[in-house]
Design an enzyme around this catalytic site. Structure first.
Site, PDB file in Angstrom:
ATOM      1  N   SER A 160       5.007   5.058  -3.687  1.00 36.04           N
ATOM      2  CA  SER A 160       4.498   3.943  -2.932  1.00 36.04           C
ATOM      3  C   SER A 160       3.274   3.649  -3.683  1.00 36.04           C
ATOM      4  O   SER A 160       2.801   4.138  -4.624  1.00 36.04           O
ATOM      5  CB  SER A 160       4.340   4.585  -1.629  1.00 36.04           C
ATOM      6  OG  SER A 160       3.361   5.513  -1.527  1.00 36.04           O
ATOM      7  N   ASP A 192       8.248   1.762  -4.232  1.00 34.89           N
ATOM      8  CA  ASP A 192       8.617   1.547  -2.804  1.00 34.89           C
ATOM      9  C   ASP A 192       7.604   0.553  -2.101  1.00 34.89           C
ATOM     10  O   ASP A 192       6.384   0.797  -2.208  1.00 34.89           O
ATOM     11  CB  ASP A 192       8.468   3.070  -2.111  1.00 34.89           C
ATOM     12  CG  ASP A 192       9.066   3.115  -0.827  1.00 34.89           C
ATOM     13  OD1 ASP A 192      10.019   2.420  -0.382  1.00 34.89           O
ATOM     14  OD2 ASP A 192       8.580   4.182  -0.052  1.00 34.89           O
ATOM     15  N   HIS A 223       9.609   3.895  10.133  1.00 34.31           N
ATOM     16  CA  HIS A 223       9.054   4.877   9.298  1.00 34.31           C
ATOM     17  C   HIS A 223       8.155   5.971  10.194  1.00 34.31           C
ATOM     18  O   HIS A 223       7.920   5.767  11.239  1.00 34.31           O
ATOM     19  CB  HIS A 223       7.988   4.111   8.523  1.00 34.31           C
ATOM     20  CG  HIS A 223       8.696   3.102   7.342  1.00 34.31           C
ATOM     21  ND1 HIS A 223       8.704   1.942   7.405  1.00 34.31           N
ATOM     22  CD2 HIS A 223       9.272   3.527   6.391  1.00 34.31           C
ATOM     23  CE1 HIS A 223       9.442   1.436   6.413  1.00 34.31           C
ATOM     24  NE2 HIS A 223       9.828   2.570   5.735  1.00 34.31           N
ATOM     25  N   ALA A 281      14.644   6.491   7.278  1.00 39.13           N
ATOM     26  CA  ALA A 281      15.764   7.506   7.647  1.00 39.13           C
ATOM     27  C   ALA A 281      15.722   8.953   7.220  1.00 39.13           C
ATOM     28  O   ALA A 281      16.498   9.575   7.514  1.00 39.13           O
ATOM     29  CB  ALA A 281      17.149   6.770   6.551  1.00 39.13           C
TER      30      ALA A 281
HETATM   31  P1  13P Z   1      10.794   7.993   6.690  1.00 35.71           P
HETATM   32  O1  13P Z   1       9.613   7.869   7.334  1.00 35.71           O
HETATM   33  O2  13P Z   1      11.605   7.975   7.706  1.00 35.71           O
HETATM   34  O3  13P Z   1      11.093   9.226   5.570  1.00 35.71           O
HETATM   35  O4  13P Z   1      11.163   6.569   5.731  1.00 35.71           O
HETATM   36  C1  13P Z   1      10.460   6.823   4.307  1.00 35.71           C
HETATM   37  C2  13P Z   1      10.701   5.429   3.830  1.00 35.71           C
HETATM   38  O5  13P Z   1      11.493   4.426   4.376  1.00 35.71           O
HETATM   39  C3  13P Z   1      10.080   5.091   2.376  1.00 35.71           C
HETATM   40  O6  13P Z   1      10.324   3.595   2.156  1.00 35.71           O
HETATM   41  O1  G3H Z   2       7.382   3.777   3.853  1.00 41.00           O
HETATM   42  C1  G3H Z   2       6.451   4.424   3.558  1.00 41.00           C
HETATM   43  C2  G3H Z   2       6.688   5.540   2.513  1.00 41.00           C
HETATM   44  O2  G3H Z   2       6.719   6.642   3.510  1.00 41.00           O
HETATM   45  C3  G3H Z   2       5.519   5.759   1.716  1.00 41.00           C
HETATM   46  O3  G3H Z   2       4.311   6.399   2.436  1.00 41.00           O
HETATM   47  O4  G3H Z   2       2.431   4.681   1.726  1.00 41.00           O
HETATM   48  O5  G3H Z   2       1.947   6.891   2.917  1.00 41.00           O
HETATM   49  O6  G3H Z   2       2.845   6.817   0.484  1.00 41.00           O
HETATM   50  P1  G3H Z   2       2.783   6.177   2.010  1.00 41.00           P
HETATM   51 ZN    ZN Z   3      10.275   2.419   3.702  1.00 35.02          ZN
END
Ligand code: 13P
Ligand code: G3H
Ligand code: ZN
Length: 326
Positions: A58, A96, A192, A230
């Site tokens: 991310s 991501d 999420h 997920a």
């Molecule tokens: P979770 O928070 O359900 O693990 O989702 C992660 C996600 O979608 C990262 O892009």
């Molecule tokens: O969708 C979000 C992911 O779980 C990444 O989370 O932005 O805290 O790294 P983060």
């Molecule tokens: Zn996500």
């Protein structure tokens, strides 16, 4: 086509992975990582279960771990897999929730093999414009692109949405045609984080909107769909966190049987971050509570890494069906 930068790191893009996942009726796991132990557990777990894997970063992870470090970590993980674990599995390095063209461009230049441009918070036309701009750039380097339509509740990187906004199946064909994306994330009831559903006593988790997914599949036959948010929020680890001083009251996630069903459909990529966080936190809490004088990080990071690897093997084998498909 310009040089595939990611090939030098031993990475692949997601095109072939998704084609095989679609034909084999399983989903490729996309696990987020921020540090060495997470990466070792993901690669080790996927090598042992013979699963392809998408390593997700991310923008928060990129800030935390440093872009240059991440590139070398991914390269190192692939080498470790090949030389030390005697196994070579397809590995993609994926951004991501990229939110700008510049961020996607920077990741592509540093060797990512796949990026997500998340324009889901923008109006439809603006989402198309931004996504198309990223696709045009990424495809010059054979980097694959994931777009998103519909908004998930919870935190999407720095953006927080109170309510989900399901994907409108009437929009998907137009979006894919106009942008040229390689896969599409949709909103069908996942969200999420570790608190996905607010349940009253006696209530159970509402089913995902498989009707929307089926409509999307009809409009986009054979096109790879992505599920974010997920994590199943495994209750064993929530209980462990609470037992050893944590406070995660009503944490609840997507039941595994629903994910199994999704993996057998056009869903080719399933994103899991929170479940990994829960495992690591649970084990660290337990080890430190039981050994209060311990101060060697290897003594608590090591067991956390081992447990995370076990969880990854279990997910690949019992939920996503990706095990044995490397
Ligand atoms: P979770 O928070 O359900 O693990 O989702 C992660 C996600 O979608 C990262 O892009
Ligand atoms: O969708 C979000 C992911 O779980 C990444 O989370 O932005 O805290 O790294 P983060
Ligand atoms: Zn996500």
């Amino acid at each position: 086509m310009a040089k595939r930068l990611f090939e030098e790191l031993g990475l692949v893009n997601t095109r072939e992975m998704f084609k095989k996942a679609m034909a084999g009726k399983y989903a490729v796991p996309a696990y987020n990582f921020n540090n060495m132990e997470q990466l070792q557990a993901i690669i080790g777990g996927c090598a042992e279960s013979r699963s392809p894997v998408i390593l997700q970063v991310s923008s928060g992870a990129r800030k935390y771990a440093n872009q240059i470090m991440l590139r070398h970590m991914a390269k190192g993980a692939i080498e470790m897999c090949r030389e030390d674990l005697g196994s070579s599995i397809p590995v993609a390095l994926h951004l991501d929730h990229g939110d700008t063209f510049e961020l996607c461009q920077s990741c592509i230049e540093s060797g990512f093999s796949s990026v997500m441009i998340d324009g889901s918070h923008h109006p439809f036309e603006k989402n198309i414009e931004l996504t198309r701009q990223v696709v045009e750039y990424a495809h010059k380097y054979d980097v694959t692109v994931e777009g998103e339509l519909g908004v998930l509740a919870g935190i999407e990187d720095d953006v927080q949405a109170e309510h989900s906004n399901y994907t409108d199946p009437n929009e998907v064909e137009d979006f894919v045609k106009k942008t040229g994306v390689d896969s599409l994330a949709i909103s069908i009831g996942t969200s999420h984080g570790a608190y996905k559903f607010k349940l009253k006593p006696g209530e159970s988790v509402p089913p995902l909107r498989f009707d929307i997914l089926e409509e999307v599949e009809k409009r986009l036959p054979g096109f790879p769909i992505v599920l974010h948010g997920a994590s199943s929020v495994v209750q064993e680890y929530v209980a462990m966190i609470n037992k050893y001083g944590g406070k995660m009251g009503d944490a609840v996630g997507v039941p595994e049987d629903q994910l199994r069903r999704a993996a057998g459909s056009a869903v080719c990529k399933i994103n899991i971050d929170s479940d990994g966080r829960l495992v690591v936190t649970a084990i660290i809490r337990k080890v430190l509570a039981e050994n209060p004088s311990e101060f060697d990080p290897r003594k608590y990071m090591g067991p956390a890494r081992d447990e995370l690897k076990k969880m990854i093997i279990a997910k690949n084998t019992n939920v996503l069906g990706s095990a044995g498909n490397a």
